[in-house]
Design a protein around this motif. Sequence first.
Motif, short mmCIF file in Angstrom:
data_model
loop_
_atom_site.label_atom_id
_atom_site.label_comp_id
_atom_site.label_asym_id
_atom_site.label_seq_id
_atom_site.Cartn_x
_atom_site.Cartn_y
_atom_site.Cartn_z
N ALA A 419 -9.32 -7.18 -13.37
CA ALA A 419 -9.63 -8.33 -12.61
C ALA A 419 -8.58 -9.39 -12.86
CB ALA A 419 -11.20 -8.78 -13.33
N SER A 420 -8.11 -9.71 -14.05
CA SER A 420 -7.00 -10.59 -14.15
C SER A 420 -5.70 -10.26 -13.33
CB SER A 420 -6.87 -10.70 -15.54
OG SER A 420 -6.24 -9.56 -16.38
N GLU A 421 -5.42 -8.91 -13.17
CA GLU A 421 -4.40 -8.50 -12.48
C GLU A 421 -4.60 -8.82 -10.85
OE1 GLU A 421 -2.80 -5.10 -15.41
OE2 GLU A 421 -4.07 -4.44 -13.87
N ALA A 422 -5.68 -8.66 -10.71
CA ALA A 422 -5.93 -8.54 -9.11
C ALA A 422 -5.87 -10.22 -8.89
CB ALA A 422 -7.44 -7.85 -8.78
N GLU A 423 -6.54 -10.91 -9.88
CA GLU A 423 -6.37 -12.38 -9.60
C GLU A 423 -4.94 -12.83 -9.48
OE1 GLU A 423 -8.52 -16.33 -11.36
OE2 GLU A 423 -7.88 -14.85 -12.91
N ALA A 424 -4.13 -12.36 -10.22
CA ALA A 424 -2.64 -12.75 -10.19
C ALA A 424 -2.13 -12.49 -9.00
CB ALA A 424 -1.82 -12.23 -11.27
N VAL A 425 -2.40 -11.12 -8.45
CA VAL A 425 -1.89 -10.94 -7.06
C VAL A 425 -2.44 -11.87 -5.99
CG1 VAL A 425 -1.86 -8.97 -5.42
CG2 VAL A 425 -1.50 -8.65 -7.73
N MET A 426 -3.82 -12.20 -6.15
CA MET A 426 -4.34 -13.01 -5.16
C MET A 426 -3.77 -14.46 -5.18
SD MET A 426 -8.46 -14.10 -5.12
CE MET A 426 -8.32 -15.39 -6.47
N ASN A 459 1.67 -18.72 -11.67
CA ASN A 459 2.28 -18.52 -12.75
C ASN A 459 1.40 -18.17 -14.06
OD1 ASN A 459 4.88 -18.53 -11.53
ND2 ASN A 459 5.24 -20.71 -12.03
N MET A 460 0.36 -19.21 -14.13
CA MET A 460 -0.69 -19.00 -15.00
C MET A 460 -1.32 -17.77 -15.04
SD MET A 460 -2.13 -22.98 -15.25
CE MET A 460 -3.45 -22.53 -16.37
N ALA A 461 -1.81 -17.40 -13.81
CA ALA A 461 -2.31 -15.99 -13.69
C ALA A 461 -1.57 -15.04 -14.31
CB ALA A 461 -2.87 -15.82 -12.09
N VAL A 462 -0.21 -14.98 -13.81
CA VAL A 462 0.59 -13.80 -14.39
C VAL A 462 0.60 -13.95 -15.85
CG1 VAL A 462 2.70 -12.92 -14.47
CG2 VAL A 462 1.78 -13.64 -12.27
N SER A 463 0.79 -14.87 -16.33
CA SER A 463 0.60 -14.95 -17.90
C SER A 463 -0.66 -14.75 -18.59
CB SER A 463 1.10 -16.51 -18.43
OG SER A 463 0.98 -16.71 -19.71
N TYR A 464 -1.71 -14.79 -17.72
CA TYR A 464 -3.19 -14.66 -18.39
C TYR A 464 -3.21 -12.89 -18.48
CZ TYR A 464 -8.17 -14.00 -19.18
OH TYR A 464 -9.34 -13.53 -19.40
N ALA A 465 -2.68 -12.58 -17.24
CA ALA A 465 -2.66 -10.96 -17.03
C ALA A 465 -1.98 -10.00 -18.02
CB ALA A 465 -2.32 -10.62 -15.49
N THR A 466 -1.07 -10.79 -18.42
CA THR A 466 -0.17 -9.85 -19.49
C THR A 466 -0.73 -10.05 -21.00
OG1 THR A 466 1.40 -11.76 -19.77
CG2 THR A 466 2.06 -10.22 -17.89
N ASP A 467 -1.58 -11.07 -21.12
CA ASP A 467 -2.10 -11.25 -22.55
C ASP A 467 -3.48 -11.93 -22.54
OD1 ASP A 467 -2.38 -11.35 -25.30
OD2 ASP A 467 -0.98 -13.08 -25.60
N GLU A 468 -4.26 -11.08 -22.00
CA GLU A 468 -5.79 -11.70 -22.00
C GLU A 468 -6.12 -12.45 -23.10
OE1 GLU A 468 -8.84 -9.46 -19.95
OE2 GLU A 468 -7.10 -8.74 -18.42
#
Length: 526
Positions: A419-426, A459-468
């Motif tokens: 979900a977090s990775e998909a959110e980063a792409v979106m 940028n925040m979404a990418v950061s969160y996806a890498t370290d939830e």
Amino acid sequence: MHPVQIFELVFVMLLAILVLHWLALRLGLPPAVALLVGGGALAFVPGLPVIVLDPEFVLVLFLPPLLMDGAYFTAHSEFRKHLAGVLSLAFGAVVFTTLVVGAVTHWLLPNLPWAACFALGAIVSPPDAVSARAVLQSVKLPRRLSTLLEGESLLNDATGLVLFRFAVVAALTGTFSASAATGQFLVLALGGVAVGVVISGLWMLLLRRLDDEYLIIAASVLLCWAAYLAAEAVHVSGVIATVAAGLVFGWFQHTIFSARVRMRALAFWQVMVFIFEAFIFILIGLSLRGVLDRVGGIDVVFQQMAVPVLAIVLAMTGARFLWVFGSDTVLSIIKALGVAHARPLGAPAATVLSWAGMRGVVTLAVALTLPETIPGRDFMLVAAFAVILVTVLLQGTTLGALIRLMRLPEDESSAKLNASEAEAVMMDAQRKAVATRAYDSDGKLIHPQLLERYTRRANMAVSYATDEEGHKDRVNAHFDVILAAVAAGRKELMRLHRVGDIDDETLHSLEKDLDIEEIGALEGRV
């Protein structure tokens, strides 16, 4: 009954639903259990009339929307992935249970014709979609088990209904043809799929041409009954037609509904389904008195029917265990032979799947349609009611504990992104869309704040996806601040309204903005 008395009875039932559901939540019980017990208790309250359910009306009123709800929210990729397992349960397990229960019934009651015994088997064989939903929504299951149980509950009613019809005809006429039964089942099933797909397609064309949001929502709600009634009118399976319509509609609704329509329709639909589900269980409980009065009272049930009914409940439960574990053993053998796609469940998951076989409204409604002249009708009614009581009260209350005891591992998702990775792409797609519109034709930046905002979010979404886990506390703290700000804004808005500085129209407009902001913050917390 006078129409006003009917309304008063319905009103009392609605109040009982609210109280019983609240009590279930307080006591940690599945709401279905509290509603069933509460309905049974209400049935014997002095002054209340005996509730006699019209089975055809109950099926056509309650079954289509609840089937549609399950199909609409079905995870299509998981459903396709586990379709073989779903069909094994929805068809194979139902047929096997019908045969086992029929054989046990004939062994216990040799004077009862074989066809009547198999009619009873068909009545109690399919686990109920409503009961499954009511219990499963309060427990956490691995994705594969959840898909199998929900998919089974969508399709098995059709199998049970067809088997029941043939068994009743055989009991009344003394004739049965296996080839004719198989052929008619295929016609009913395939015809139901065709009707469901056609009706949902026509309905989506209609929705695209409606401009009013409330018309769209109202028309969407009617789709389930349109598919069911159309299928029954051409003598194919209304159950399968409704499920097919729900699957198609659920797949395409993302492109048909606007955001406003989707949010409003979902809220309305969920409340309607909640009321329908609750009504079903309280009506089943209320019908207990009528069933007991018909057979001569509770004393007759315990003295003459208790032992064979208990045996039927055990046979039904044992048949499901045999089918599930037998199927899993076959998968294990196939896997041992080198077939990589064979994935046995394992003993813990198979145990949970076997135990999760709650019966409900379809079992009772079908039992009530038994012809008056069929041998053993009273016994079948009692057996059907006992099966519902035992499975909902016993299996429903112990399923959560069994799941915790089995310590089932979560399935690995087949999706490429979480979900977090998909959110980063979106969000990156959103950033790109803003970036292309942030400059005018001369290349001058005209929307710097929007560009900065969406760039920061991406940028925040990418950061969160890498370290939830590392960002979890910060994310929650961020949304807690937003919730505090919303609360402060709401308090001030109400003060302005109460002292007369703003009118109702302004209040409602700004309140809606705060509501949307609050919902977004609540959904954003992890």
